[in-house]
Design an enzyme around this catalytic site. Structure first.
Site, mmCIF file in Angstrom:
data_model
loop_
_atom_site.group_PDB
_atom_site.id
_atom_site.type_symbol
_atom_site.label_atom_id
_atom_site.label_comp_id
_atom_site.label_asym_id
_atom_site.label_seq_id
_atom_site.Cartn_x
_atom_site.Cartn_y
_atom_site.Cartn_z
ATOM 1 N N LYS A 80 -1.633 -0.659 1.651
ATOM 2 C CA LYS A 80 -0.548 -1.594 1.346
ATOM 3 C C LYS A 80 0.683 -0.979 0.694
ATOM 4 C CE LYS A 80 -1.129 -5.861 2.618
ATOM 5 N NZ LYS A 80 -0.138 -6.922 2.825
ATOM 6 N N ASP A 127 -3.156 -10.714 -3.105
ATOM 7 C CA ASP A 127 -4.597 -10.876 -3.278
ATOM 8 C C ASP A 127 -5.214 -9.561 -3.732
ATOM 9 O OD1 ASP A 127 -4.096 -9.842 -0.706
ATOM 10 O OD2 ASP A 127 -4.273 -11.872 0.108
HETATM 11 C C1 LIG Z 1 -7.045 -4.357 2.996
HETATM 12 C C2 LIG Z 1 -6.157 -5.277 3.713
HETATM 13 N N1 LIG Z 1 -6.201 -5.294 5.048
HETATM 14 C C3 LIG Z 1 -5.418 -6.124 5.749
HETATM 15 C C4 LIG Z 1 -4.543 -6.976 5.122
HETATM 16 C C5 LIG Z 1 -3.747 -7.929 5.962
HETATM 17 O O1 LIG Z 1 -2.394 -7.734 5.874
HETATM 18 P P1 LIG Z 1 -1.404 -8.932 6.236
HETATM 19 O O2 LIG Z 1 -1.476 -9.910 5.105
HETATM 20 O O3 LIG Z 1 -0.103 -8.275 6.379
HETATM 21 O O4 LIG Z 1 -1.903 -9.551 7.471
HETATM 22 C C6 LIG Z 1 -4.460 -6.975 3.743
HETATM 23 C C7 LIG Z 1 -3.533 -7.859 3.034
HETATM 24 O O5 LIG Z 1 -3.484 -7.914 1.821
HETATM 25 C C8 LIG Z 1 -5.285 -6.099 3.007
HETATM 26 O O6 LIG Z 1 -5.264 -6.061 1.670
#
Ligand SMILES: Cc1ncc(COP(=O)(O)O)c(C=O)c1O
Length: 407
Positions: A80, A127
């Site tokens: 992220k 989150d």
């Molecule tokens: C580990 C992880 N994978 C995938 C995502 C998904 O990203 P998005 O919210 O841009 O769809 C998040 C979002 O916080 C994440 O923390």
């Protein structure tokens, strides 16, 4: 529109109708180049591994499985920060009247920049992983940050954000309402909102965030090339608000043109806002209602990112929803490699694509779904393990003690 519902596995799939045309503008290759260039100036930048799981591919009867392992990203255990850092840099460059193509991380933490910008405060809702990336970047650049979390956030994730230097507030709101709170606080206090989803009147920063994520895709494509793969045939992209999936898919469309891989968007069954939007009349944005409860905390989002949705709507081949056991299965598989395959420590939101692939390839009940996805002995699958064990307690419960068993 074809919809597959499997009563035993509880996995749902919906076919999209992509035009298979080239050109998803915002994540064009020139934007990715800017993001990659900036990221390479950041302290501790290293290309994360692309794990090649030959034995696993063989056992599933497909040609290849590659897993981009984001547990190693800047020591932050998730991809992220690529988005948050590039957005903060772009925001600062804009405020300073500088061209992002010439800005380095060191330039932004110079005393001169601090004295020109004063005591700016960055604010966001998260989150977990996005907030940690924003907090880490702000701290390294010498700025304050304030991070709002939804109710029920895991203590380990809260502590990690605090340790990265932010003031952390755990709310009693869900993710989408926490985003609205962060936006309101930014407005009231004059803080700078760095949010990883767009809403009306707020699109520039989330677009920068998505461009930041394209570094992960650009690295993976180059690593595949070095492994001798021309291109993957399939890519599984997990979605919360869809910014990550939209960014990666946009990059792949721009990189491979009309020949981009078959793309499967994966969401938790209780937070499937992209799936719902894809299934709606006129493919309009829809909310996932209810508690959004899932072990995939990073994907527990009820409202799609509108600028990401435009890409997902136009280019995704399939949309799937999965119960929590699918993510748990993926975590166990990646933690227990076959033969000489490398191990990947993959958390709940990182592993759901691997879990879904395994179930598709192993369960007879899903043969029709697998065939419609075109998964066969020629398939080369690219997965993004977007986080490591960001909740180490739950990771152990799943991997050691078999919590959330397969059906
Ligand atoms: C580990 C992880 N994978 C995938 C995502 C998904 O990203 P998005 O919210 O841009 O769809 C998040 C979002 O916080 C994440 O923390």
């Amino acid at each position: 529109m074809i919809e597959y519902l499997n009563e035993i596995t509880k996995i749902k799939a919906l076919a999209g109708s992509p035009g298979k045309k080239a050109g998803a503008g915002m994540t064009g290759l020139q934007h990715a180049e800017l993001a990659v260039r900036f990221h390479t100036t950041m302290p501790g930048y290293r290309v994360t591994p692309l794990a090649k799981l030959d034995q696993l591919a063989k056992s599933f009867g497909i040609a290849g499985i590659y897993v981009k392992d984001e547990s190693c990203r800047f020591g932050l255990n998730a991809f992220k920060v690529l988005g948050g850092a590039f957005a903060i840099a772009s925001l600062l460059a804009e405020k300073l009247g500088m061209d992002i193509s010439r800005v380095s991380f060191d330039m932004l933490r110079s005393g001169e920049v601090r004295s020109r910008l004063g005591d700016a405060v960055f604010v966001t809702a998260t989150d977990g992983n996005h907030g940690r990336g924003v907090a880490w970047t702000a701290e390294k650049l010498g700025f304050r940050s304030v991070v709002y979390l939804p109710k029920g956030a895991a203590a380990a994730r809260v502590d990690a954000i605090r340790e990265a230097g932010a003031e952390v507030i755990v709310t009693d709101l869900n993710y989408d309402d926490a985003v609205r709170l962060a936006a309101r606080m930014a407005e009231e206090k004059g803080w700078w909102l760095v949010q990883d989803t767009a809403f009306e009147g707020y699109e520039k920063v989330p677009a920068w965030i998505m461009q930041g994520y394209t570094t992960m895709a650009a690295e993976a494509v180059e690593q595949l090339r070095l492994y001798g793969e021309q291109r993957p045939t399939h890519v599984f992209l997990q979605a919360g608000v869809g910014s990550m999936a939209g960014a990666v898919l946009g990059y792949l469309v721009n990189r491979y043109g009309a020949d981009y891989p078959a793309t499967i968007i994966v969401e938790p069954e209780n937070a499937a806002c992209i799936y719902k939007s894809a299934g709606s009349e006129d493919k309009k944005l829809c909310k996932a209602e209810g508690s959004l409860e899932t072990i995939m905390a990073g994907l527990a989002c009820g409202e799609p990112c509108p600028i990401a949705w435009e890409i997902l709507r136009d280019y995704s081949d399939y949309y799937c929803t999965c119960p929590d056991y699918v993510a748990a299965k993926g975590m166990r598989i990646l933690a227990n490699p076959l033969g000489n395959d490398p191990k990947v420590v993959s958390g709940e939101s990182g592993a759901v694509g691997a879990g879904l692939l395994a179930i598709l390839m192993q369960n007879r009940e899903l043969a029709a779904m697998r065939d419609s996805f075109g998964l066969d002995e020629k398939s080369v699958v690219l997965l993004f393990s977007t986080e490591g064990n960001t909740d180490p307690g739950n990771y152990r419960d799943v991997v050691w003690d078999g919590k959330y068993p397969s059906v």
